[in-house]
Design a protein around this motif. Structure first.
Motif, PDB file in Angstrom:
ATOM      1  N   THR A  77      -9.916   8.626   2.569  1.00 45.06           N
ATOM      2  CA  THR A  77      -9.155   9.613   3.320  1.00 45.06           C
ATOM      3  C   THR A  77      -8.492  10.617   2.385  1.00 45.06           C
ATOM      4  N   PRO A 106      -0.350   7.626   2.614  1.00 46.60           N
ATOM      5  CA  PRO A 106      -1.191   8.761   2.231  1.00 46.60           C
ATOM      6  C   PRO A 106      -0.336   9.999   2.029  1.00 46.60           C
ATOM      7  N   ARG A 111      -2.807  -1.704   7.628  1.00 45.03           N
ATOM      8  CA  ARG A 111      -1.879  -1.325   6.563  1.00 45.03           C
ATOM      9  C   ARG A 111      -0.493  -1.894   6.838  1.00 45.03           C
ATOM     10  N   THR A 169      -3.882   4.509  -7.065  1.00 45.88           N
ATOM     11  CA  THR A 169      -4.460   3.675  -6.010  1.00 45.88           C
ATOM     12  C   THR A 169      -5.717   2.966  -6.504  1.00 45.88           C
ATOM     13  N   GLN A 223      -8.109   4.211   2.307  1.00 43.37           N
ATOM     14  CA  GLN A 223      -7.090   5.200   1.988  1.00 43.37           C
ATOM     15  C   GLN A 223      -7.573   6.166   0.904  1.00 43.37           C
ATOM     16  N   THR A 269       0.835  -1.189   0.000  1.00 43.35           N
ATOM     17  CA  THR A 269       0.000   0.000   0.000  1.00 43.35           C
ATOM     18  C   THR A 269       0.867   1.235   0.000  1.00 43.35           C
TER      19      THR A 269
END
Length: 158
Positions: free
Chosen positions: A96, A6, A116, A35, A93, A3
């Motif tokens: 967010t 952010p 995560r 993503t 994610q 992942t």
């Protein structure tokens, strides 16, 4: 698949930063597209792999299972981990990223951070297990006491 972290909020950038509003928006759009692509392709690919693995008949070749079964088990566990990340962690994610704040309670944020990191470290552990299995198989092809059989693979990964 791992992942992506952010993006940093604008307040976290240093005051002498040369990033403009347009550059920041472009980087957020690129990260969002990247993503979402990972979610779609990873979800479809890993979902198909998990489905095929669960639907096929297990053919046993002895008490310990064959090397193909061990490798298939490792790949199946890796697909389950990646599918979980693509189905649960990455959509949170994206949410967010789109809202620039988290709308979840504190416990959910901690669970998201744990999930995560768990996905990343579990995938790394699984890759090390696959590499170790391949190393033993290539370097010591006749050392059956070193070989990772199916029961050992189950203990190692679950």
């Amino acid at each position: 698949m791992t992942t992506a972290a952010p993006p940093f909020p604008a307040a976290a950038l240093p005051s002498n930063s040369t990033v403009t509003g347009a550059d920041e928006n472009l980087s957020e759009i690129i990260l969002l597209v990247y993503t979402c692509t990972i979610i779609i392709l990873g979800g479809i690919g890993n979902g198909i792999l998990v489905y095929v693995h669960l639907r096929r008949k297990n053919d046993s070749r002895g008490p310990g299972g064959s090397k193909i079964q061990v490798l298939n088990h490792f790949i199946f566990v890796m697909a389950v981990l990646d599918f979980t990340v693509c189905a649960i962690i990455l959509p949170i994610q994206v949410t967010t990223l789109l809202s620039n704040y988290t709308a979840f309670p504190d416990l959910a944020c901690k669970f998201f951070a744990f999930g995560r990191m768990f996905g990343v470290y579990a995938s790394m552990f699984e890759l090390v297990a696959i590499a170790l299995d391949r190393f033993v198989s290539v370097c010591f092809p006749f050392a059956t006491h070193l070989a990772i059989n199916l029961p050992r693979a189950h203990k190692l990964t679950w």
